[in-house]
Design a protein around this motif. Structure first.
Motif, PDB file in Angstrom:
ATOM      1  N   ILE A 211       0.827  -1.147  -0.047  1.00 22.46           N
ATOM      2  CA  ILE A 211      -0.001  -0.163  -0.065  1.00 22.46           C
ATOM      3  C   ILE A 211       0.836   1.172  -0.067  1.00 22.46           C
ATOM      4  O   ILE A 211       0.617   2.249  -0.543  1.00 22.46           O
ATOM      5  CB  ILE A 211      -0.819   0.037   1.228  1.00 22.46           C
ATOM      6  N   ARG A 212       1.853   1.371   0.890  1.00 25.69           N
ATOM      7  CA  ARG A 212       2.841   2.456   0.783  1.00 25.69           C
ATOM      8  C   ARG A 212       3.641   2.613  -0.406  1.00 25.69           C
ATOM      9  O   ARG A 212       3.676   3.831  -0.744  1.00 25.69           O
ATOM     10  CB  ARG A 212       3.629   2.261   2.072  1.00 25.69           C
ATOM     11  N   ARG A 213       3.948   1.410  -0.973  1.00 25.59           N
ATOM     12  CA  ARG A 213       4.759   1.564  -2.192  1.00 25.59           C
ATOM     13  C   ARG A 213       3.978   2.285  -3.246  1.00 25.59           C
ATOM     14  O   ARG A 213       4.227   2.974  -4.125  1.00 25.59           O
ATOM     15  CB  ARG A 213       5.197   0.308  -2.474  1.00 25.59           C
ATOM     16  N   LEU A 214       2.653   1.860  -3.403  1.00 25.40           N
ATOM     17  CA  LEU A 214       1.767   2.217  -4.398  1.00 25.40           C
ATOM     18  C   LEU A 214       1.283   3.822  -4.214  1.00 25.40           C
ATOM     19  O   LEU A 214       1.411   4.526  -5.021  1.00 25.40           O
ATOM     20  CB  LEU A 214       0.337   1.312  -4.535  1.00 25.40           C
ATOM     21  N   GLU A 215       1.400   4.147  -2.839  1.00 26.01           N
ATOM     22  CA  GLU A 215       0.906   5.514  -2.720  1.00 26.01           C
ATOM     23  C   GLU A 215       2.047   6.323  -3.033  1.00 26.01           C
ATOM     24  O   GLU A 215       1.605   7.632  -3.637  1.00 26.01           O
ATOM     25  CB  GLU A 215       0.398   5.804  -1.181  1.00 26.01           C
ATOM     26  N   GLN A 216       3.118   5.980  -2.951  1.00 30.64           N
ATOM     27  CA  GLN A 216       4.516   6.588  -3.154  1.00 30.64           C
ATOM     28  C   GLN A 216       4.476   6.897  -4.610  1.00 30.64           C
ATOM     29  O   GLN A 216       4.968   7.955  -5.151  1.00 30.64           O
ATOM     30  CB  GLN A 216       5.598   6.175  -2.536  1.00 30.64           C
TER      31      GLN A 216
END
Length: 721
Positions: A211-216
Motif C-alpha cells: 500500500i505504501r509503495r503504491l501511494e508513493q
C-alpha cells in the motif's frame, strides 16, 4: 443382541498400560476404536451392569461380539494409532464429523514454471501455497479479481496457456491488464514468479508495504504530471484496500491461531472453526456429528483436533489453538500437535481480551449451525424412517430394510453391456459401496440374462467370504449339502472360470471379478461384498425380478428380499406374484425406491457412456503389443495420418525414432488386418473429412467438444438403456 459377558476377557488378560482397543461385531467389522491410559481400567468399564451404562455405550457393547487391543509405549502413540484406525476402519460408533462440503482454498502453484492462481479443493499438493479455507468459491474469485489489478498473475489452465503460446495471442485477461501474459513473453518466468511471490505475501497479511509503495508511486506520478498513471495507481490502491476489508483485523497482534467452538445437546454436536492468520480471519469451517458414544466436550474437541490436523504438518498447524474445553489429559494432544507442526503449539482456553471476544463469535456460529442442522435433520430423519417402514409393510418384511442394494443394466443396442450396483444404508447413499460390472458372460442384448449374471457374481462372492471366514463349518454350503458351490472351492476361494471369471469388476486390482479381502480375522474394513443387504431392488418388472430371485435360489440364499420397480407405472413387482404392489404416489416408501432406482440408472449409464467413448476413440495401433502412447504419437506425427502409415513399408516405419524392426512389423500387420475406418464427419459443418485430418484416435478436428465418426453418429441414434 450379544451378551457382553460372552466375549469379556478373563481377569488378568488385559494389561495395565497405555493402548488402543477395537470392538468388532459378528461380521468382524470394527465398530468402535478407543484409546486409554490404562487398558485394564478402561475396558473393565464396558463390562459392568448394562443398566449402569450410557444408552449409546450399551448399544455398542451389545452389538459387539469381540474385543481386542494393542499396547503402545506412550499416550501420544495411542492418540496417533487411534486416529489411524478410525480413518482406516470408519467405525460406526465413533464420533465422525460430517463435513458438509470440501472447503475451497485459494492456491498458488509455486511448483510450476509459471505459477497459477486458482481455486483448489481436496488434498493439498507439495509446492503449492494455500490460503483459506473459504466458505464459498465465489469469495475467492472476488478477492482474486480485485488483486489481479496489482498482481497480474496467470489464472488460466494449462491448455489455454499452451494454446496462447502456440498462437502468440494472449487471452482476454492479458488484453485488459489483469494478466502479465507470460504465455507470449511479455514478462519473463523470473518476473512472473516475483509477481506470484508478492501476491502470496499480500495474502499472508504483509499488506502495508505494498500500500505504501503504491501511494508513493501515485504521488510521484502526479508530481510528474502523469495523471493517467496516477489514476490507475489510485484505483489499484482502492482495489487492495477493498480486498483487505474482506478480511478485517480481529486480533491486533498479528496472531496466527485457530479458534474452535462446540455447541452440543444430548444427541448431536456442532463444531465451528475460525482460521486466523496475521490477525485476520482467513477461513471458516464446521462439522456436525451424532453423539453415538458417551463423550464430554473435551472428548469432542480431541476428536475434532484429530480430524483437523491429522493430515497436516508444518505451518498448516498454527502456533496457537484456542478451544472451549481441554482434552483430558491435555499433554498427549499438545505433544502430538507440536510434533505435527515441528515447533511448540499452545493449546488453551482463552480467558480475556480480544481472543475471548472472538471465541464468543465462533460459539454463536456453532449454535446457529447446530440449530440449522437440527431443523433440516428432523424432517429428514422422520421421512427416511417412514419410508423404510412403508417399504417393510408393503413387501411384508420382518424389519425395515436398513441396507438396500439396487442393480441396473445399461447398453446401447446390445454393445458395451454393463451393470451397476448402488447401496443405500438407513435411506442414505453409501457411495463407497457402489460397484460397476462388465457383462462378458455372453454377447448381445439380454437384460434378464445380464441381471442373473450380476446377482450371481455379487452373492457368489458374498458366500465365498462367509465360508472363508469360517461362518460355515464342516464344508457345508448354503444349501446344506456339503458340496462345493459352483465357482467356489471348498476352502472358500473363487474358482470362477469363463465367462464369469473373466468379467472384471471396474476398478478391481486384485485379479478376480470381485476385489480382494472383505471382513477377515486381520482386517475389519467395511468394503467389498461381504455385507449382505436386507433388500435387493432391480430396475425392471417381472422378468428381471424372476432372474434375480432365481440367481439367489441357485446359490441357496433365502433370507434376502427381492423386488423390482418398473419405470412405466412405477409398480413394485415381487417374485412369484402375478400382480404388482402399487404404492400411493405420495408414499415416502415409493419415493425412496425411485431414488434408489434412479441412482442405479445414473451410475450404470455413466459407466456405459465412458466405455463407449473409449471404444469410439480406439485405433488399430492400440492392438500392437508394447506400443505406448508416445510412440503412437511419434508414428502419426512422422507420417501425418493413419492412412499414410498404412501404406508405408516396414523399412519406412523403422525410420521413426524409437521404432525397431520387430515393432514396425507388428504395426504393419495390425494396420493390414484392421478394416479402414468409416469416413469421419465434421460435426460442426457435416462435411466429410479426409483421412489426413483424422488423428490417431479416429476422431475429427471439427468439434473439439464431442468428435464422432460417421459410424458412431449413426449408432448414437440408438436407444440407451
Amino acid at each position: 443382541m450379544a451378551d457382553p459377558s460372552s466375549y469379556r476377557p478373563k481377569p488378568g488378560q488385559i494389561p495395565d498400560s497405555p493402548g488402543v482397543y477395537k470392538f468388532r461385531d459378528e461380521h468382524r467389522r470394527v465398530i468402535y476404536v478407543g484409546k486409554a491410559k490404562s487398558l485394564r481400567q478402561r475396558l473393565a468399564s464396558y463390562f459392568q451392569d448394562l443398566a449402569g451404562l450410557h444408552p449409546r455405550t450399551r448399544t455398542m457393547v451389545t452389538t459387539a461380539a469381540s474385543v481386542e487391543w494393542t499396547v503402545v509405549s506412550t499416550e501420544v502413540e495411542a492418540l496417533q494409532l487411534e486416529y489411524s484406525w478410525i480413518k482406516e476402519f470408519d467405525p460406526r460408533f465413533n464420533v465422525k464429523y460430517r463435513d458438509d462440503k470440501s472447503y475451497p482454498y485459494l492456491a498458488v502453484t509455486m511448483n510450476e514454471e509459471f505459477p497459477r492462481v486458482q481455486v483448489m479443493r481436496g488434498h493439498k499438493r507439495k509446492g503449492v501455497r494455500y490460503f483459506g479455507p473459504y466458505g464459498h468459491a465465489w469469495a475467492i474469485r472476488d478477492t482474486v479479481d480485485l488483486l489481479l489489478r496489482v498482481f497480474p498473475v496467470r489464472t488460466c489452465s494449462a491448455g489455454v496457456f499452451k494454446n496462447a503460446a502456440r498462437t502468440g495471442r494472449p487471452c482476454l485477461l492479458g488484453y485488459i491488464g489483469k494478466c502479465s501474459a507470460p504465455c507470449v513473453g511479455r514478462v519473463s518466468a523470473e518476473e512472473h514468479r516475483e509477481l506470484a511471490e508478492e501476491f502470496c505475501d499480500f495474502m499472508a497479511g504483509r499488506t502495508g508495504t505494498y500500500i505504501r509503495r503504491l501511494e508513493q508511486q501515485m504521488t510521484d506520478a502526479a508530481e510528474e504530471m502523469e495523471y493517467e498513471r496516477a489514476a490507475r495507481l489510485r484505483d489499484d490502491i482502492e482495489a487492495l484496500k477493498k480486498a483487505m476489508e474482506k478480511n478485517a483485523v480481529v486480533l491486533a497482534d498479528a496472531t496466527d491461531a485457530d479458534l474452535m467452538a462446540v455447541a452440543e445437546d444430548e444427541l448431536e454436536a456442532a463444531v465451528q472453526i475460525f482460521h486466523v492468520r496475521g490477525g485476520r480471519v482467513r477461513g471458516q469451517r464446521g462439522w456436525v456429528t451424532d453423539k453415538v458414544e458417551a463423550v464430554t466436550t473435551g472428548d469432542l474437541v480431541e476428536h475434532a483436533l484429530q480430524q483437523l490436523y491429522g493430515e497436516e504438518t508444518g505451518d498448516s498447524v498454527p502456533k496457537e489453538v484456542l478451544v472451549p474445553a481441554l482434552p483430558d489429559p491435555v499433554e498427549p494432544v499438545q505433544e502430538w500437535l507440536t510434533e505435527r507442526r515441528g515447533s511448540n503449539v499452545s493449546l488453551r482456553i482463552p480467558q480475556r481480551g480480544d481472543k475471548k471476544a472472538l471465541m464468543e463469535t465462533v460459539q454463536r456460529n456453532a449454535l446457529q449451525a447446530l440449530g440449522l442442522h437440527k431443523t433440516k435433520r428432523a424432517s429428514d430423519l422422520t421421512t427416511r424412517s417412514r419410508a423404510l417402514e412403508e417399504i417393510a409393510g408393503a413387501l411384508d418384511l420382518d424389519s425395515a430394510p436398513l441396507r438396500i442394494e439396487c442393480y441396473d443394466i445399461s447398453h446401447l443396442q446390445g454393445d458395451d453391456v454393463v451393470a451397476s450396483m448402488v447401496v443405500f444404508e438407513d435411506g442414505l447413499q453409501r457411495k463407497s459401496e457402489y460397484r460397476r460390472f462388465q457383462i462378458k458372460g455372453f454377447e448381445g442384448q439380454d437384460d434378464v440374462r445380464s441381471m442373473h449374471e450380476v446377482i450371481t457374481r455379487r452373492f457368489r462372492r458374498y458366500l465365498a467370504e462367509k465360508e472363508r471366514t469360517g461362518e460355515w463349518t464342516n464344508g457345508e454350503n448354503a444349501s446344506g449339502d456339503g458340496a462345493p458351490r459352483d465357482g467356489v472351492s471348498a476352502d472358500g476361494t473363487s474358482t470362477e472360470g469363463a465367462p464369469l471369471g473373466n468379467a472384471a469388476l471396474e476398478g478391481d486390482t486384485t485379479g478376480n471379478a470381485f476385489g480382494g479381502n472383505a471382513f477377515t480375522e486381520e482386517d475389519g474394513r467395511p468394503k467389498r461384498f461381504a455385507y449382505p443387504p436386507q433388500l435387493v431392488v432391480v430396475d425392471g418388472g417381472q422378468p428381471q425380478v424372476a432372474a434375480a430371485k432365481r440367481a439367489l435360489d441357485e446359490l441357496g440364499i433365502d433370507d434376502i428380499a427381492v423386488c423390482g420397480l418398473a419405470k412405466r407405472l412405477e409398480e413394485v413387482w415381487l417374485p412369484h406374484e402375478d400382480d404388482p404392489v402399487v404404492l400411493p404416489r405420495t408414499s415416502e416408501g415409493l419415493y425412496l425406491l425411485q431414488r434408489v432406482r434412479d441412482e442405479a440408472h445414473r451410475f450404470a449409464i455413466t459407466y456405459q457412456r465412458t466405455k463407449r467413448a473409449k471404444r469410439f476413440k480406439a485405433s488399430p495401433l492400440d492392438e500392437v503389443p508394447g506400443l505406448g502412447e508416445t510412440r503412437k504419437q511419434a508414428l502419426i506425427k512422422h507420417f501425418g495420418s493413419v492412412k499414410k502409415l498404412r501404406s508405408a513399408t516396414i523399412d519406412q516405419i523403422c525410420e521413426v525414432p524409437g521404432i525397431g524392426r520387430k515393432t514396425a512389423e507388428a504395426v504393419a500387420v495390425a494396420l493390414a488386418q484392421a478394416a479402414p475406418a468409416a469416413p469421419a464427419v465434421n460435426t460442426a459443418t457435416g462435411e466429410i473429412m479426409e483421412d489426413e485430418e483424422v488423428g490417431v484416435s479416429g476422431t475429427t478436428t471439427g468439434s473439439p467438444e464431442e468428435p464422432v465418426t460417421a459410424g458412431a453418429s449413426h449408432e448414437r441414434r440408438g436407444q440407451e438403456t
